[in-house]
Design a protein around this motif. Structure first.
Motif, PDB file in Angstrom:
ATOM      1  N   VAL A 144       0.844  -1.200   0.000  1.00 57.01           N
ATOM      2  CA  VAL A 144       0.000   0.000   0.000  1.00 57.01           C
ATOM      3  C   VAL A 144       0.882   1.253   0.000  1.00 57.01           C
ATOM      4  N   LYS A 145       0.599   2.110  -0.964  1.00 55.38           N
ATOM      5  CA  LYS A 145       1.271   3.418  -1.055  1.00 55.38           C
ATOM      6  C   LYS A 145       0.327   4.459  -0.469  1.00 55.38           C
ATOM      7  N   VAL A 146       0.852   5.273   0.446  1.00 54.63           N
ATOM      8  CA  VAL A 146       0.002   6.262   1.109  1.00 54.63           C
ATOM      9  C   VAL A 146       0.512   7.657   0.766  1.00 54.63           C
ATOM     10  N   ILE A 184       5.644   5.040   1.999  1.00 54.06           N
ATOM     11  CA  ILE A 184       5.342   6.429   2.389  1.00 54.06           C
ATOM     12  C   ILE A 184       5.558   7.327   1.177  1.00 54.06           C
ATOM     13  N   CYS A 185       4.609   8.249   0.958  1.00 50.68           N
ATOM     14  CA  CYS A 185       4.727   9.132  -0.222  1.00 50.68           C
ATOM     15  C   CYS A 185       4.477  10.582   0.187  1.00 50.68           C
ATOM     16  N   SER A 186       5.316  11.105   1.096  1.00 46.17           N
ATOM     17  CA  SER A 186       5.174  12.514   1.508  1.00 46.17           C
ATOM     18  C   SER A 186       6.082  13.414   0.687  1.00 46.17           C
ATOM     19  N   TRP A 187       6.677  12.850  -0.379  1.00 49.26           N
ATOM     20  CA  TRP A 187       7.552  13.600  -1.304  1.00 49.26           C
ATOM     21  C   TRP A 187       8.742  14.228  -0.574  1.00 49.26           C
ATOM     22  N   GLY A 188       9.171  13.596   0.502  1.00 52.56           N
ATOM     23  CA  GLY A 188      10.290  14.131   1.282  1.00 52.56           C
ATOM     24  C   GLY A 188       9.854  15.044   2.415  1.00 52.56           C
ATOM     25  N   TRP A 203      10.258   5.078   1.364  1.00 54.26           N
ATOM     26  CA  TRP A 203       9.722   6.420   1.553  1.00 54.26           C
ATOM     27  C   TRP A 203      10.221   7.283   0.409  1.00 54.26           C
ATOM     28  N   ARG A 204       9.269   7.972  -0.247  1.00 53.50           N
ATOM     29  CA  ARG A 204       9.629   8.879  -1.329  1.00 53.50           C
ATOM     30  C   ARG A 204      10.470  10.011  -0.760  1.00 53.50           C
ATOM     31  N   THR A 205      11.487  10.413  -1.544  1.00 48.95           N
ATOM     32  CA  THR A 205      12.427  11.426  -1.094  1.00 48.95           C
ATOM     33  C   THR A 205      12.257  12.741  -1.841  1.00 48.95           C
ATOM     34  N   PRO A 242      13.353   7.081  -4.934  1.00 50.22           N
ATOM     35  CA  PRO A 242      13.402   8.242  -5.840  1.00 50.22           C
ATOM     36  C   PRO A 242      12.232   8.307  -6.815  1.00 50.22           C
ATOM     37  N   ASP A 243      11.273   7.410  -6.695  1.00 51.40           N
ATOM     38  CA  ASP A 243      10.015   7.375  -7.452  1.00 51.40           C
ATOM     39  C   ASP A 243      10.034   6.266  -8.506  1.00 51.40           C
ATOM     40  N   MET A 244       8.889   6.069  -9.114  1.00 55.18           N
ATOM     41  CA  MET A 244       8.718   5.020 -10.130  1.00 55.18           C
ATOM     42  C   MET A 244       9.566   5.340 -11.350  1.00 55.18           C
ATOM     43  N   LEU A 245       9.815   4.317 -12.160  1.00 56.12           N
ATOM     44  CA  LEU A 245      10.674   4.487 -13.337  1.00 56.12           C
ATOM     45  C   LEU A 245       9.913   5.130 -14.502  1.00 56.12           C
TER      46      LEU A 245
HETATM   47  C1  GLA Z   1       1.181  12.145  -6.173  1.00 51.68           C
HETATM   48  C2  GLA Z   1       2.236  11.042  -6.060  1.00 51.68           C
HETATM   49  C3  GLA Z   1       2.333  10.312  -7.386  1.00 51.68           C
HETATM   50  C4  GLA Z   1       0.968   9.767  -7.812  1.00 51.68           C
HETATM   51  C5  GLA Z   1      -0.041  10.890  -7.851  1.00 51.68           C
HETATM   52  C6  GLA Z   1      -1.448  10.390  -8.083  1.00 51.68           C
HETATM   53  O1  GLA Z   1       1.583  13.162  -7.027  1.00 51.68           O
HETATM   54  O2  GLA Z   1       3.471  11.573  -5.680  1.00 51.68           O
HETATM   55  O3  GLA Z   1       3.284   9.289  -7.312  1.00 51.68           O
HETATM   56  O4  GLA Z   1       0.577   8.773  -6.913  1.00 51.68           O
HETATM   57  O5  GLA Z   1      -0.050  11.615  -6.624  1.00 51.68           O
HETATM   58  O6  GLA Z   1      -2.359  11.447  -8.099  1.00 51.68           O
END
Ligand code: GLA
Length: 405
Positions: A144-146, A184-188, A203-205, A242-245
């Motif tokens: 699960v990605k949050v 975790i996806c708080s973008w850093g 965790w997204r950086t 560092p995020d998806m490819l």
């Molecule tokens: C954010 C996340 C992305 C994606 C989009 C979906 O921007 O960082 O990876 O999940 O939301 O809206």
């Protein structure tokens, strides 16, 4: 709801960086069961599954924020026949694992930034953590990605909020017996590399590697690679993300694709392909499935490679200690706009004596070299090597042993 005690080490689910595919980069919110099934089938038929790509992650757009009177998430069964349990079962039937997506706040990113569907209020798990994470686990999801759009807007505290979510996931696992990778996806935001280890798998950086409607760009790939440099936070099971490819997405050349995958591999980053697997070229398939490059990424020590030298401004050498004795992955990165020679010196990598050099992309040995190895590196590209020699008396740069936190 019944409260279950949180087990120790709640979310230690994997021992190597997760690999798989995620729907967001190519499809944005325009996903349904047919889209996901076609990608699942292609992951198997293209050989990605055999190369180690395992998680099929359903991102934004699966849910429009609707709940039944009891508060349980409801989905459009015309788009998802049999509901989300059915798509998770289909993914499992192919020997793969299933991932899903939500937001830490009440409203998800699809409310703030619609990407192919009308703005959906309520499309986050804020106020429903225990209910939703138990639901995901019961449906059969393994990942699960949050996300953080609602969390950001509601000015939630990242560490406190994601800790609460981690506790909910642990309670769900305790009830169902199904562990979930927690991304975790708080973008850093909140510097998750300081508290993510032990709480989450990854965790997204940084910000997104590609924004909806834009093309893949090497500038963003390099920026995300740079923002992810937190080597002391990383250990087996816990990864800077560092995020998806964007490998194989429109406008990226083979050289750019190889450079991008090499950057993620030297980082020991999660490898979540984001291209359309059903339509990718043979060249993209060969890049994504290169066994020796994947092995660098998946090395069991779980290290994040770090910069060991800068020959000149923006001509950089990264080293990653690999399992075994005297083994390193080496990346020569040219961040400039012109082709340049870059030299890896064995002393900066903690190696001594003559060192054998191998090109993992072609699987060929380049020979043995006394003090270092020089390669010509095209503008904004990288050369990836594996090298084997004798350990020096002191570990080089940041590539030496790191005590896992
Ligand atoms: C954010 C996340 C992305 C994606 C989009 C979906 O921007 O960082 O990876 O999940 O939301 O809206």
């Amino acid at each position: 709801m019944r409260t279950v005690p949180v087990p120790a080490a709640p979310n230690n689910v994997v021992t190597t960086p997760p690999m798989g595919w995620a729907s967001w980069n190519t499809f944005a919110a325009r996903i349904d069961s047919n889209v996901i099934r076609a990608q699942v089938d292609a992951i198997v038929s293209s050989g990605l599954k055999d190369a180690g790509y395992e998680y099929v992650n359903i991102d934004e757009g699966w849910w429009q924020g609707t709940r039944d009177p009891a508060g349980n998430i409801t989905v459009d069964t015309a788009e998802w026949p049999g509901g989300m349990a059915a798509i998770a079962a289909y993914i499992h039937s192919k020997g793969l694992k299933a991932g899903i997506y939500t937001d830490a706040g009440r409203d998800g990113c699809g409310y703030y930034y619609p990407t192919g569907r009308p703005a959906a209020p309520g499309s986050g798990s804020g106020g429903h953590y225990d209910r939703d994470f138990l639901q995901f686990s019961r449906w059969g999801f393994d990942f699960v990605k949050v996300d953080w759009c609602g969390g950001y807007d509601e000015r939630l505290d990242p560490q406190a909020t994601y800790t609460r979510i981690g506790d909910s996931i642990a309670r769900a696992t305790a009830q169902t017996g199904r562990p979930m990778v927690f991304a975790i996806c708080s973008w850093g935001n909140g510097s998750p590399w300081n508290w993510g280890p032990g709480l989450a798998t990854m965790w997204r950086t940084s910000q997104d590697i590609i924004y909806h409607g834009q093309s893949a760009s090497m500038d963003r790939v390099l920026a995300n690679f740079g923002s992810a440099q937190h080597p002391t936070a990383q250990s087996p099971g816990h990864y800077n993300d560092p995020d998806m490819l964007v490998v194989g997405m429109p406008n990226f050349t083979a050289g750019q694709n190889r450079t991008h995958l090499a950057l993620w591999a030297i980082s020991g980053a999660p490898l979540l392909a984001g291209n359309n697997i059903a339509t990718m070229s043979a060249e993209t398939r060969a890049i994504l499935t290169n066994r020796e490059v994947i092995a660098i990424d998946q090395d069991p020590l779980g290290r994040q490679g770090a910069k060991v030298a800068e020959d000149d401004t923006d001509l950089q050498v990264y080293g990653k200690t690999l399992a075994g004795t005297g083994k390193r992955a080496v990346l020569l990165l040219n961040r400039t706009g012109v082709t340049a020679d870059i030299t890896a010196r064995w002393s900066t990598l903690g190696l001594t004596g003559s060192v054998a050099v191998r090109d993992p992309w072609t699987g060929t040995d380049r020979g043995s070299f006394a003090t270092g190895y020089t390669a010509s590196v095209p503008a904004e590209q990288a050369v990836l090597l594996t090298v084997t020699g004798a350990e020096g008396s002191s570990p080089g740069g940041h590539t030496g042993p790191i005590v896992a936190g």
